[in-house]
Enzyme design. Structure first.
Site: not given
Lengths: 500, 500
Positions: A292, A262-263
Site C-alpha cells: 500500500e 494507485h493500481e
C-alpha cells in the site's frame, strides 16, 4: 532428494495450481459471462480442494517441519523460504479441519449476506453472521497461538511484526495530530465543488489519457496489461505477468485517473521484484503495508503533486479542452487535492483517509478486547464518525456496512491501509535525501524514481520484512511523525497559507 | 458407489482440470503478456501432467472398461458417454507411454520448426520433422487398431465413421464436377478486384458493425463474449461460456466480417447445446465436420446470401458511406462472392475452397498409402495446384508449408473442412423444405433459423453421430450432390447468367 529438494518439488506443484486458479480468478473478475458461474464455481472448488490438500499433505508437512527444525545447511534465502512456508503451514495446520471447513463456508455465505444487508441498509440481517465470524476469529487465533492476544495474531497476518501496542502508538499520533488539523482545514475549505471535477469526460479519451500515463510511469507491457473492470484491482502470478484494472467514470475522471495510478503503483512493485523469487514463496510484495505504501506513493506523492501536473497538465488540458480550458494549473492542483467530509472510506481524500481507518481500528480493537457487543457496533461507528469527521451517519449502508472486509473475515486488515500511507511518507523523505525528487517528477523522469524504489524496496520481494525494509531505506524503524509532517506541510500550504 | 457413479466422479474431476486449463489457454491466446510464457509453460505442463494421469489412472480405466463390457443397466445417454470414454481412453491407453511422451515432444518442437521453415520458405528445414511425424502417425495408428488402414484410424479421429472409401467417393465428385466448373468461372471472371473490397475501413467502425451483427444473429452475451485476437477462433468450456475472437483488418473489412460470422456459427452451435450435457463428455459439437457445417452455414448460406444483404446492406452502407456510397447492392453482392485463384487456403473463396482441400486429401492419402516420399511432397503439391487451380507455386511458404496442421500431427483433419461445407449444403436444402429461408433472412428473423438448427442439430451435442444427425435432418446419408448443386446454382447465376 534432499528435504529441501522435496520441498521445492512440492512447492512447484503448488505454484502451478496457484497459477491456473489465479488465471481463472482474473477471468472471473474481468470478462467471464455471467451465466458461466454456477458450473465454474463447482469445477473450481474441485481444483481448489486439490490445492488445499497439497498445502496440508503429510509429505509436505514432514519436509517443512524437518527443514524448519534444522536450517543450518540452508542459505539465507532458503531459510526465509522455509520460515515463510512454516508460518503458512501453521496458519492452516493448527486449525482442526472441521473448524476450517466450517469457517470457509461461513465466510462464503457471510459475504452474500453482507451484500444483501448493505443493499437494504439492514445491519440486523448481517449481525448473526458477524457474530459468528468474530467468535470464529477468536477461536482460530487461540488455536494458532494460545499465548498471544487474538488481535495480535490477526494483525500479524496482514503485517508481520505489527501489534496492538505498535498500532496504538501510531493511531494515538493520528488522533492527536490529525483530528484537530483536519477540523481546522474543514473549517476553511470552500463548500462548493469546482465544476471541472464533476464535469463529463468521455470515456474513450479518459482511456487514452490513462494509456499515456502508463508510458509516463514506465509500465512494461511485455510483462503485464491494463484492462477494465467494475472494481479496480491489481493481479499477478509472477513478476512477468502483472495486470491491473481501471474503471472509467464519465462523471468523475479524477477517480479513474488516481485509481489507475494507485493500481499502477502496486503493479510496478510486482514487475520490479527480482525474478529469482518467481519460483519461491518470496515472490510478491513484502507485506500489505509496504504494498500500500507503494500504491500510495505513486498515487499521492507523485500523482497528486504540483510538479507532476506541471509536466502533464498541458497534455490533459489539451485533451479535455472544453472541460479544462478555463482552469488554471493552480486551481487544478487545488481541485485534485480537495479535502472534504465523506462517509465512504474509498472516496475519501488523502487527508481524511486515515481518520476512516482510525475508526475501524478502534472498533476492531474493542471487539477483540471484548469491550463491545455486536449489537452496539452501529451506534459506536456513528459516534466515532461524528467525533472525528463531524458527520451524522444516516443509515448503516453508509456506516458500518460499507466495507466488505469483516464479512470476508478480514479483521486486522484495515490498519495496514493507514500504515501504508504512513510508510509512504517515511520513504518519501528518505528518497528526497538522495534524489532531486521534485525535479525528476517535473522533468518526467519517473524512471529514476522507479529505479530507486526497485533497488531499495521492490527487488527484494518478500525476502525482507517490512521492518527490515524501513530500516534499510530510511535508517529508522517505522515512525509516524513523517506522515504527520507530510500531511501538515502539504495541506497547510494548500489551505492555511502554509501555517498550521 | 456404483461403477457409473465412480466414472462420473472421476470424470467431474477431469472436467475441472479441463476448465482451468481451458481458461489458461484462452488467456494465452488472447491477452497474456509475452514475457509470461516461459514460467507459464512450465507451470501448465505440471497441471496438464496431472490431468493426463487422471485420464489414464487405474481406477478410471477399470470402471470405464467394466462399464463398457456391461452396458445393459445404463440408459441411452449413459451408454453414449461410456462409448465415448472408452474410445478416448483407447486413444491414449493403447500407445506405450514412452511413445506417447516422445510424440508429444516431437509435435511441440515441430510446430516451432515449421514456423521457422515457413518464414524462410525452406521445406528442407521442416522435412526431417515431417518425416518423423508421419512415421509416428503410422506407428500410433497401428497400436490403436492393427487391423485397420492407418489413414482410416486418423480420419475417424476427426470425423466418426468416415473412411478413405467414403472420402474417395466425395472427392471424386468434387474433382469431376467442380474442377471443370471452376475453370469455366475463372475464364469469365473480371480480373480486376472492385476497389471497395480493398478500401480502408476504420477499425472501430468495423467493430461496431460486427457488434451489430451479434445482435442480428442473436449471440447471447450472458453465455459468452467476443474479443479480439490475431487468429480468429472459438473457445468454450461448456454451453454457458462460449467465446470467439475476431481480427479487424483495416484494408480487408470483408475478411473481418465473414470470419466473425464463421466463428459466430461455431459459437451459436455451442451455446445451443442442451446444458444437460455440460457435465458429460457429450458436450460440444458432434464432430469437426458438423461443426464446420454450422460455421459455413452461417458464413455462406446466410452471410453471403443476397437476402441477407437486402436486410443489412443499408446499415453497412450508411456506416461506411465514403467507401460504399456508389456501390449498388448488386455489385456489393457480386464483390463479396468474387471467385479467384489463390494460393492460400484460408483466403480462398467459397467455390475454390474445396479444391484446396482436395489437394491436401490426395496428398495425405498418398502418404499413408506409401505412394510418395516426403522429399517429393513439394513438387507433388505444386503439380496439383497447377492441375486444379492453374497456379504456379513460387515458393514453399505459399505452397506446402502454408498450413500448421501437419506440424501439429493433425493428419486426417483437412478433409473435414470440405466435408463441413458439403454437409452445410445438404442441411440447407433440407431446411428450405421446412422453412421459408429466403424470407426469414430477408426479414431479419435469424432467430427462427437458430431455433430450427437447435432443435434439429445443436441441442444433441455429441449424443448423436454425424451420420445420425444427417439422416435425421435430411432423411439420407451424406450425399455430396447437394453441395455441387448449391455451388453450381449460386455461381452460375453470379457468373454465367444462370447457365452451367
Amino acid at each position: 532428494m534432499s528435504d529441501f529438494e522435496s520441498f521445492k518439488a512440492i512447492q512447484k506443484k503448488q505454484k502451478a495450481y496457484q497459477l491456473v486458479l489465479g488465471i481463472a480468478s482474473w477471468d472471473s473478475n474481468t470478462e467471464a459471462p455471467k451465466a458461466c458461474f454456477p458450473y465454474r464455481s463447482e469445477m473450481l472448488s474441485i481444483v481448489s480442494g486439490e490445492y488445499f490438500s497439497m498445502q496440508t499433505g503429510d509429505e509436505y508437512k514432514k519436509v517443512v517441519n524437518a527443514l524448519y527444525e534444522n536450517m543450518d545447511d540452508l542459505n539465507d534465502i532458503q531459510q526465509k523460504e522455509i520460515r515463510k512456508a512454516k508460518k503458512d503451514l501453521d496458519k492452516i495446520d493448527k486449525i482442526p479441519k472441521k473448524d476450517f471447513v466450517e469457517y470457509s463456508k461461513l465466510v462464503n455465505m457471510s459475504q452474500r449476506e453482507w451484500e444483501e444487508a448493505k443493499e437494504n441498509s439492514d445491519f440486523n440481517h448481517f449481525k448473526p453472521y458477524l457474530e459468528k465470524i468474530i467468535k470464529f476469529k477468536k477461536k482460530i487465533a487461540k488455536y494458532r497461538n494460545p499465548d498471544e492476544h487474538p488481535y495480535n495474531v490477526l494483525l500479524d497476518d496482514f503485517e508481520e511484526d505489527m501489534t496492538i501496542e505498535k498500532y496504538d502508538e501510531f493511531f494515538k499520533t493520528v488522533k492527536e495530530e490529525l483530528v484537530p488539523f483536519v477540523k481546522k482545514i474543514l473549517a476553511v475549505k470552500d463548500d462548493e465543488m469546482p465544476s471541472f471535477i464533476t464535469a463529463k469526460y468521455p470515456k474513450d479519451k479518459q482511456k487514452e489519457f490513462v494509456e499515456y500515463l502508463m508510458g509516463v510511469f514506465g509500465f512494461d507491457y511485455d510483462k503485464g496489461l491494463l484492462k477494465e473492470s467494475v472494481h479496480p484491482f491489481t493481479w499477478n502470478t509472477h513478476s512477468k505477468d502483472v495486470r491491473f484494472t481501471v474503471r472509467y467514470l464519465e462523471n468523475y475522471v479524477f477517480s479513474s485517473i488516481f485509481a489507475a495510478i494507485h493500481e499502477l503503483g502496486h503493479a510496478l512493485y510486482e514487475q520490479q521484484i527480482d525474478d529469482m523469487f518467481d519460483m519461491t514463496n518470496l515472490k510478491s510484495g513484502a507485506s500489505m503495508g509496504i504494498h500500500e505504501s507503494q500504491s500510495r506513493f505513486y498515487e499521492n506523492m507523485i500523482g497528486r503533486s504540483r510538479m507532476f501536473w506541471e509536466a502533464h497538465y498541458p497534455k490533459l488540458q489539451s485533451m479535455f479542452s472544453p472541460q479544462l480550458k478555463n482552469v488554471s494549473l493552480d486551481d487544478f492542483y487545488k481541485g485534485i487535492n480537495r479535502v472534504d467530509e465523506t462517509f465512504i472510506r474509498v472516496e475519501a481524500d488523502e487527508l481524511t483517509y486515515p481518520l476512516h481507518i482510525l475508526i475501524r481500528y478502534e472498533i476492531e480493537r474493542m471487539i477483540f478486547e471484548d469491550e463491545v457487543e455486536v449489537d452496539d457496533l452501529p451506534a459506536l461507528w456513528n459516534k466515532k464518525m461524528k467525533q472525528y469527521l463531524n458527520l451524522e451517519v444516516e443509515d448503516d449502508a453508509q456506516g458500518i456496512l460499507q466495507d466488505v472486509h469483516w464479512s470476508a473475515g478480514m479483521m486486522g486488515y484495515f490498519p495496514t491501509y493507514a500504515l501504508g500511507s504512513a510508510y509512504s511518507a517515511q520513504i518519501y523523505y528518505a528518497m528526497r535525501e538522495q534524489l532531486d525528487f521534485d525535479k525528476l517528477v517535473k522533468d518526467n523522469d519517473i524512471e529514476a524514481i522507479n529505479k530507486w524504489l526497485q533497488q531499495n524496496i521492490h527487488c527484494f520481494g518478500k525476502s525482507m520484512t517490512p521492518k527490515e525494509i524501513l530500516k534499510r531505506v530510511t535508517g529508522e524503524p517505522f515512525n509516524p511523525k513523517h506522515y504527520i509532517r507530510y500531511l501538515k506541510e502539504k495541506y497547510s500550504e494548500l489551505y492555511l497559507n502554509g501555517k498550521e
